[in-house]
Scaffold this motif. Structure first.
Motif, PDB file in Angstrom:
ATOM      1  N   ALA A  17       0.820  -1.300  -0.024  1.00 27.31           N
ATOM      2  CA  ALA A  17       0.013  -0.067   0.123  1.00 27.31           C
ATOM      3  C   ALA A  17       0.822   1.269   0.120  1.00 27.31           C
ATOM      4  CB  ALA A  17      -0.901   0.091   1.187  1.00 27.31           C
ATOM      5  N   ALA A  18       0.072   2.513  -0.320  1.00 31.14           N
ATOM      6  CA  ALA A  18       1.075   3.556  -0.450  1.00 31.14           C
ATOM      7  C   ALA A  18       1.577   3.975   1.050  1.00 31.14           C
ATOM      8  CB  ALA A  18       0.085   4.800  -0.924  1.00 31.14           C
ATOM      9  N   CYS A  19       2.594   4.793   1.249  1.00 29.74           N
ATOM     10  CA  CYS A  19       3.240   4.941   2.521  1.00 29.74           C
ATOM     11  C   CYS A  19       2.518   6.232   2.915  1.00 29.74           C
ATOM     12  CB  CYS A  19       4.465   4.882   2.358  1.00 29.74           C
ATOM     13  SG  CYS A  19       5.288   3.635   1.719  1.00 29.74           S
ATOM     14  N   ALA A  20       1.898   6.264   4.049  1.00 27.54           N
ATOM     15  CA  ALA A  20       1.481   7.766   4.700  1.00 27.54           C
ATOM     16  C   ALA A  20       2.363   8.612   5.151  1.00 27.54           C
ATOM     17  CB  ALA A  20       0.297   7.376   5.642  1.00 27.54           C
ATOM     18  N   LEU A  52      12.466  25.682  -8.843  1.00 28.62           N
ATOM     19  CA  LEU A  52      14.093  25.570  -9.531  1.00 28.62           C
ATOM     20  C   LEU A  52      15.022  25.485  -8.139  1.00 28.62           C
ATOM     21  CD1 LEU A  52      14.006  28.335 -12.123  1.00 28.62           C
ATOM     22  CD2 LEU A  52      13.889  25.940 -12.361  1.00 28.62           C
ATOM     23  N   ASP A  53      14.733  25.940  -7.067  1.00 31.45           N
ATOM     24  CA  ASP A  53      15.639  25.613  -5.964  1.00 31.45           C
ATOM     25  C   ASP A  53      15.132  24.404  -5.040  1.00 31.45           C
ATOM     26  OD1 ASP A  53      13.337  26.961  -4.552  1.00 31.45           O
ATOM     27  OD2 ASP A  53      14.383  28.445  -3.853  1.00 31.45           O
ATOM     28  N   ASN A  54      14.277  23.873  -5.397  1.00 33.10           N
ATOM     29  CA  ASN A  54      13.366  22.595  -4.560  1.00 33.10           C
ATOM     30  C   ASN A  54      13.351  23.178  -3.225  1.00 33.10           C
ATOM     31  OD1 ASN A  54      13.869  20.657  -6.763  1.00 33.10           O
ATOM     32  ND2 ASN A  54      16.304  20.604  -6.313  1.00 33.10           N
ATOM     33  N   GLY A  55      12.489  24.225  -3.269  1.00 31.70           N
ATOM     34  CA  GLY A  55      12.434  24.791  -1.729  1.00 31.70           C
ATOM     35  C   GLY A  55      11.980  23.728  -0.810  1.00 31.70           C
ATOM     36  N   ASN A  56      12.809  23.808   0.320  1.00 28.60           N
ATOM     37  CA  ASN A  56      12.391  22.923   1.524  1.00 28.60           C
ATOM     38  C   ASN A  56      11.301  23.179   2.292  1.00 28.60           C
ATOM     39  OD1 ASN A  56      13.025  21.232   3.570  1.00 28.60           O
ATOM     40  ND2 ASN A  56      14.697  22.281   4.406  1.00 28.60           N
ATOM     41  N   LEU A  57      10.484  22.013   2.626  1.00 24.24           N
ATOM     42  CA  LEU A  57       9.256  22.210   3.090  1.00 24.24           C
ATOM     43  C   LEU A  57       9.318  21.599   4.563  1.00 24.24           C
ATOM     44  CD1 LEU A  57       6.677  21.427   0.282  1.00 24.24           C
ATOM     45  CD2 LEU A  57       7.371  23.523   1.115  1.00 24.24           C
ATOM     46  N   GLY A  58      10.669  21.062   5.114  1.00 24.01           N
ATOM     47  CA  GLY A  58      10.808  20.483   6.174  1.00 24.01           C
ATOM     48  C   GLY A  58      10.574  19.083   6.290  1.00 24.01           C
ATOM     49  N   PRO A  59      11.052  18.599   7.589  1.00 27.12           N
ATOM     50  CA  PRO A  59      10.945  17.200   7.973  1.00 27.12           C
ATOM     51  C   PRO A  59       9.734  16.116   7.700  1.00 27.12           C
ATOM     52  CG  PRO A  59      12.237  18.382   9.588  1.00 27.12           C
ATOM     53  CD  PRO A  59      11.332  19.313   8.769  1.00 27.12           C
ATOM     54  N   ARG A  60       9.982  15.235   7.110  1.00 28.64           N
ATOM     55  CA  ARG A  60       8.595  14.315   7.126  1.00 28.64           C
ATOM     56  C   ARG A  60       9.157  12.820   7.576  1.00 28.64           C
ATOM     57  NH1 ARG A  60       7.115  18.915   6.637  1.00 28.64           N
ATOM     58  NH2 ARG A  60       6.081  19.881   5.140  1.00 28.64           N
ATOM     59  N   THR A  61       7.982  12.067   7.800  1.00 27.42           N
ATOM     60  CA  THR A  61       8.278  10.533   7.748  1.00 27.42           C
ATOM     61  C   THR A  61       7.139   9.987   6.945  1.00 27.42           C
ATOM     62  OG1 THR A  61       6.791  10.321   9.975  1.00 27.42           O
ATOM     63  CG2 THR A  61       9.054  10.693  10.167  1.00 27.42           C
ATOM     64  N   TRP A  62       7.284   8.921   6.651  1.00 27.51           N
ATOM     65  CA  TRP A  62       6.342   8.028   5.983  1.00 27.51           C
ATOM     66  C   TRP A  62       6.280   6.546   6.437  1.00 27.51           C
ATOM     67  CZ3 TRP A  62       9.456  11.318   3.509  1.00 27.51           C
ATOM     68  CH2 TRP A  62       8.535  12.238   2.377  1.00 27.51           C
ATOM     69  N   LYS A  63       5.253   5.816   6.686  1.00 23.93           N
ATOM     70  CA  LYS A  63       4.909   4.733   7.220  1.00 23.93           C
ATOM     71  C   LYS A  63       4.612   3.735   6.232  1.00 23.93           C
ATOM     72  CE  LYS A  63       5.391   1.681  10.762  1.00 23.93           C
ATOM     73  NZ  LYS A  63       5.457   0.670   9.784  1.00 23.93           N
ATOM     74  N   CYS A  64       5.330   2.595   5.987  1.00 28.10           N
ATOM     75  CA  CYS A  64       5.363   1.805   4.930  1.00 28.10           C
ATOM     76  C   CYS A  64       5.178   0.607   5.099  1.00 28.10           C
ATOM     77  CB  CYS A  64       6.663   1.792   4.157  1.00 28.10           C
ATOM     78  SG  CYS A  64       6.935   3.376   3.121  1.00 28.10           S
TER      79      CYS A  64
END
Length: 414
Positions: free
Chosen positions: A105-108, A402-414
């Motif tokens: 399944a997709a990782c939330a 173009l500068d791949n703006g950082n949106l901050g830390p994330r986690t994914w549960k797979c």
């Protein structure tokens, strides 16, 4: 770390079979969001490091200077509520179970909270259980360390101009590098205390970043100050709890990137600053050359459990080796990969977990295909590392920026 130091690290990076221009790497690093091991360059170039290692998606060879993005979160993106504990950590010492071969399944995705006032945070690693996550905030061009425990962030004390966290084990022991002016040293952070890890007498430059296993053994490489490309380098080991380094009796040109729980050392053999073969050694110096396709050279950059990962050149592909059976796998380039002009693949592999999942250049590669990391519309996932139990850590970017703006830390549960 200032631009001069970053440039020196890039200049020291050996690449198979060619080198990247230092200025281009520095510029690319500024455009990227994450700080991790990775690559991107014609012919394959490396930034290890930690995690670069240890870096944006720029190729690395043993001298991995992790590159970090300096973009701040965009105010134009929809706000997301930070979560607390990212995953339920299994008991320390248990064995990871490989996921089912059935379609996954997709990782939330969850937003990882950051300490107050830290607006340029990113993650660099996760421990095998998923309980501990490490990273940094960026102030100017320096790293300010962050440790997450059960999803709760803590800004760690500063011990120099820049404190770079590179790895954390299942017991919460962190290792990294402190930079102060032109000097730099490795450290262990445990029970709220920094301990300097001493190198042998002499004037040495250590690289790329320290790695640690569950017991707490730490490894890194060293070369005489002023040398570059790993010239006259050797590998160092600090046993758990020790501050005195041992020089490992490995062949000339051997560089170590990881130490497994059974003490196996994973890395590559270098000649004239270029990797010529991936290797696994015991601590007495007996080595096993990792299987490599005909016409290719290889280097291994990470290991966990039975697995090691790295890349092949000039194919520029992601490699994974089973150290128990000797089996080699060369991953196909994901269909969604945005391969830069002049490159053939996305490699090398940057991290691997005990189930054999490999993190490489913005993808989590599994035997059944890349993991699907869910993100809000208009964003792009940038995974950095994965725990043995499927917790992916990293960040998100503005997909078309173009500068791949950082949106901050994330986690994914797979």
């Amino acid at each position: 770390m200032d631009e001069r130091e970053l440039s020196e690290r890039f200049e020291a990076v050996g690449v198979p079979p060619s080198r990247l221009e230092v200025g281009a790497l520095v510029a690319a690093g500024r455009r990227r969001v994450t700080r991790r091991r990775s690559w991107q360059a014609a012919g394959g170039a490396a930034l290890a490091i930690a995690v670069l290692v240890a870096v944006p998606s720029i190729l690395f060879h043993p001298r991995n200077a992790a590159v970090v993005a300096v973009g701040s979160p965009s105010s134009e993106q929809p706000a997301e509520e930070p979560t607390g504990q990212p995953t339920e950590a299994p008991p320390i010492g248990t064995t990871a179970v490989a996921p089912s071969s059935a379609p996954a399944a997709a990782c939330a995705m969850s937003v990882l909270a950051t300490p107050k006032g830290m607006t340029r945070a990113s993650v660099t690693a996760v421990d095998p259980t998923g309980r501990y996550i490490i990273g940094h905030d960026i102030v100017g061009q320096n790293f300010h360390p962050i440790l997450w425990t059960d999803g709760k962030p803590q800004a760690l004390p500063m011990r120099g101009e820049s404190v770079e966290l590179s790895a954390v084990n299942a017991n919460g022991v962190v290792v990294g590098l402190v930079s102060e002016g032109a000097s730099e040293y490795a450290f262990r952070y445990q029970n709220g205390k920094y301990t300097r890890l001493r190198t042998p007498s002499g004037n040495w430059h250590i690289y790329p970043v320290p790695a640690i296993n569950t017991a707490g053994d730490v490894v890194i490489n060293a070369e005489p100050s002023g040398n570059s490309g790993g010239k006259d380098s050797f590998a160092l080991l600090w046993n758990a709890g020790s501050t005195t380094a041992k020089r490992l009796p490995l062949p000339d040109g051997a560089n170590v990137m990881a130490i497994l729980d059974d003490g196996t050392l994973v890395g590559a053999l270098y000649k004239n600053g270029e990797a010529i073969a991936g290797y696994a050694w015991d601590q007495q110096g007996h080595g096993r050359k990792l299987t490599t396709p005909s016409g290719q050279t290889a280097a291994a950059y990470a290991g966990r459990g039975d697995w090691a990962t790295g890349g092949f050149w000039p194919r520029q592909s992601v490699a994974r080796w089973n150290l128990r059976t000797g089996e080699m796998k060369e991953f196909e380039t994901p269909a969604a990969a945005d391969v830069p002009s002049g490159l053939d693949g996305i490699g090398p592999g940057e991290r691997v977990n005990a189930a054999g999942w490999v993190v490489a250049s913005g993808f989590v590669l599994r035997d059944d295909g890349p993991a699907e990391l869910t993100v809000p519309t208009g964003q792009k996932a940038q995974p950095i590392a994965v725990s043995d139990y499927g917790l992916v850590v990293g960040g998100t970017q503005i997909a078309q920026s173009l500068d791949n703006g950082n949106l901050g830390p994330r986690t994914w549960k797979c």
